[in-house]
Structure formats: C-alpha cells, structure tokens
Design a protein around this motif. Sequence first.
Motif, PDB file in Angstrom:
ATOM      1  N   ARG A  56       0.848  -1.184   0.000  1.00  0.00           N
ATOM      2  CA  ARG A  56       0.000   0.000   0.000  1.00  0.00           C
ATOM      3  C   ARG A  56       0.892   1.246   0.000  1.00  0.00           C
ATOM      4  NH1 ARG A  56      -5.529   0.267   1.472  1.00  0.00           N
ATOM      5  NH2 ARG A  56      -5.392  -1.944   0.888  1.00  0.00           N
ATOM      6  N   VAL A  57       0.392   2.343  -0.549  1.00  0.00           N
ATOM      7  CA  VAL A  57       1.045   3.645  -0.435  1.00  0.00           C
ATOM      8  C   VAL A  57       0.350   4.403   0.688  1.00  0.00           C
ATOM      9  CG1 VAL A  57       1.604   5.815  -1.581  1.00  0.00           C
ATOM     10  CG2 VAL A  57       1.681   3.668  -2.879  1.00  0.00           C
ATOM     11  N   LEU A  58       1.122   4.866   1.659  1.00  0.00           N
ATOM     12  CA  LEU A  58       0.588   5.563   2.820  1.00  0.00           C
ATOM     13  C   LEU A  58       1.089   7.001   2.870  1.00  0.00           C
ATOM     14  CD1 LEU A  58       1.004   2.845   5.603  1.00  0.00           C
ATOM     15  CD2 LEU A  58      -1.030   3.344   4.224  1.00  0.00           C
ATOM     16  N   ALA A  82       7.369   7.249  -1.668  1.00  0.00           N
ATOM     17  CA  ALA A  82       6.429   7.247  -2.794  1.00  0.00           C
ATOM     18  C   ALA A  82       6.854   8.289  -3.821  1.00  0.00           C
ATOM     19  CB  ALA A  82       5.016   7.544  -2.287  1.00  0.00           C
ATOM     20  N   GLU A  83       6.793   7.910  -5.081  1.00  0.00           N
ATOM     21  CA  GLU A  83       7.169   8.749  -6.229  1.00  0.00           C
ATOM     22  C   GLU A  83       8.684   8.944  -6.345  1.00  0.00           C
ATOM     23  OE1 GLU A  83       4.728   9.218  -8.130  1.00  0.00           O
ATOM     24  OE2 GLU A  83       3.176   8.740  -6.651  1.00  0.00           O
ATOM     25  N   GLN A 210       7.290  10.162   5.915  1.00  0.00           N
ATOM     26  CA  GLN A 210       7.182  10.667   4.551  1.00  0.00           C
ATOM     27  C   GLN A 210       6.075   9.848   3.881  1.00  0.00           C
ATOM     28  OE1 GLN A 210      10.770  11.614   2.248  1.00  0.00           O
ATOM     29  NE2 GLN A 210      12.011  10.692   3.872  1.00  0.00           N
ATOM     30  N   ASP A 211       5.638  10.263   2.692  1.00  0.00           N
ATOM     31  CA  ASP A 211       4.749   9.405   1.905  1.00  0.00           C
ATOM     32  C   ASP A 211       5.562   8.171   1.503  1.00  0.00           C
ATOM     33  OD1 ASP A 211       2.967  11.481   2.113  1.00  0.00           O
ATOM     34  OD2 ASP A 211       3.110  12.104   0.023  1.00  0.00           O
ATOM     35  N   VAL A 212       5.083   7.001   1.849  1.00  0.00           N
ATOM     36  CA  VAL A 212       5.878   5.792   1.627  1.00  0.00           C
ATOM     37  C   VAL A 212       5.069   4.707   0.937  1.00  0.00           C
ATOM     38  CG1 VAL A 212       7.505   6.150   3.529  1.00  0.00           C
ATOM     39  CG2 VAL A 212       5.343   4.957   3.976  1.00  0.00           C
ATOM     40  N   THR A 213       5.766   3.929   0.124  1.00  0.00           N
ATOM     41  CA  THR A 213       5.233   2.682  -0.413  1.00  0.00           C
ATOM     42  C   THR A 213       5.666   1.562   0.513  1.00  0.00           C
ATOM     43  OG1 THR A 213       5.363   3.505  -2.684  1.00  0.00           O
ATOM     44  CG2 THR A 213       5.208   1.122  -2.381  1.00  0.00           C
ATOM     45  N   VAL A 214       4.695   0.806   0.994  1.00  0.00           N
ATOM     46  CA  VAL A 214       4.938  -0.253   1.968  1.00  0.00           C
ATOM     47  C   VAL A 214       4.766  -1.613   1.285  1.00  0.00           C
ATOM     48  CG1 VAL A 214       4.219  -1.242   4.171  1.00  0.00           C
ATOM     49  CG2 VAL A 214       3.999   1.230   3.783  1.00  0.00           C
ATOM     50  N   LEU A 215       5.776  -2.460   1.383  1.00  0.00           N
ATOM     51  CA  LEU A 215       5.688  -3.846   0.919  1.00  0.00           C
ATOM     52  C   LEU A 215       5.837  -4.757   2.130  1.00  0.00           C
ATOM     53  CD1 LEU A 215       8.041  -3.840  -2.239  1.00  0.00           C
ATOM     54  CD2 LEU A 215       5.686  -3.001  -2.042  1.00  0.00           C
ATOM     55  N   ILE A 216       4.932  -5.729   2.268  1.00  0.00           N
ATOM     56  CA  ILE A 216       4.960  -6.640   3.403  1.00  0.00           C
ATOM     57  C   ILE A 216       4.781  -8.069   2.904  1.00  0.00           C
ATOM     58  CG2 ILE A 216       3.823  -7.367   5.544  1.00  0.00           C
ATOM     59  CD1 ILE A 216       2.796  -4.483   5.810  1.00  0.00           C
TER      60      ILE A 216
END
Length: 274
Positions: A56-58, A82-83, A210-216
Amino acid sequence: MATATTYGARAHARAQEGAHAEAMPVVPAREWPAPPCEAGRLVWAETVAGGNYTHRVLARGTELRLTDPRGDACAHLLLYVAERPWERLNVADTVKVQWNAYPREGRLLLSDQGRVLASVVADTSGRHDALCGTSTLVRNTERYGDGTPQSVSPAGRELFKLAAAKNGLEPRDLAPSLSFFQGVEVRDDGDLDFTGSAGPGGSVTLRAEQDVTVLITNVPHPADPRPDYVSTPLEVLAWRAAPTAPGDPLWEATPEGRRAFLNTTEFLAARGLA
C-alpha cells in the motif's frame, strides 16, 4: 451454482459479494470490526494469510499497526519514498546510525539519505530482526522442497518481487528487509540465536514520516529452525494521524534521531511538503 455459461459464471461471482474469508482486505476499511481509532480515520484494514503478501502507499503521518494474532506470523517489511523509490529503507544505516541492531519502540527506520521513513511508536512484541532479511527461493527449495510464489512454501523475496512489480519496482529494487515478530539475538561469539515469537497478540505500530510505499510479506523467518513451513495470519491496520513534530519525545530521544528528523523536515520543506 452452475458456471458453465457466462450467465452462470456472472451469477456465481455476484453471489460472492459480502462474503468474508479469514484472510482478506476489508473495504471500506472503516468496517473493520474493532478499529484502534475512530473508524472514519482507518485507511487500510487487512488480514494477510501465512505465505502471502500485501502492499500500500501511505501518506505522511499515517500510523500502521501490525499484529500477530496467533503467534506465528513474521512480517517482513520494505519501505520506499512514494514517487521517489530510489530513496528506500536502508537497514544497515538504520542499525549503524542508531548504534543498535534491535528494532524497538523509539527506533527510526532510515533511508540512505539520512532521513526518516518511519518511526516505531509502539511495540508489545520485542521480537524483531534487522540482521537476517527474508527467505529466498534457493533456501526455501532446500528446506521445504519449493519456494516459488504459487507453492505451499513461498519465499519472502519471491513474494516481494510480486508486490514490487505492482508498484512499478523491479527485483533490483529489493534491498534487505526488516522482520517483525520473529527475532534473533547476537551471541558474544558473533553467532545468532533465534528467539522466535513473543506469543499471540503482539503488535508493532509504525508512523510514516514521509509518503511511503509499503511492501509486506508474511513468511517464516529464515532462521526459524522448525522443519515445517509455519506461518499464521498477520493483521494490518492503518489510520490517519500526524507526523512526528519537534518537541515530541521521539524527536528528541537521541542526537542521531534529531538530526535525521531535521534532515527529513528540511528536505520536505524545500518541496513545500512540510
């Protein structure tokens, strides 16, 4: 219900609306049965099956809580801005800058730019790992007979590849990951002792700085000595909150952490984001 025709298949598919499985996303997230905050603030609610992944992007300031309901989940985590995915979680710098190899409440997850991607704001487990990374195809094939994503014993790196691809990332973008809920300790002789789980119900809460892309990925820890592939569901919840600000005990905890927050704020301010 017959699905041999298009009409039958459509009717069967539509009949699944509202069905619930043990492991699935809840959409909208506010319908999660027991939110940790006001239901209207929830932005992500999901149960990730053992041997599966999510992403998800948070937004900056979002808090992300991972929970191990049964005691045998292991959440392997990667973070990217993110970005700007070339700025990403750097586990080596996270350990080195903070003089500590054990992720705990009050620790920061850092990029190689000396900026904070996320902070650990709560932890009831204490069994985490910043040293071993996740499992690999070769290792899982040796241990369990298979490590491909579609098998009954998928490797963490193979699942990370799938999550990465869905966010425009490639295998070369996969750096070493952090693990939550299954830990190791370093002995005096330098060897590692697997400490396992703290038991059912442990949780850890991260705050995106920061705006982050999360991989789990939720797969067994690579140092888990059990011969069987043991991986139970992982609960993922996220809600809107605020980023860490000057004066917060987390901001002021250490000189290294304070500098990392200042680096982050200065960078975001120059872009009009803070």
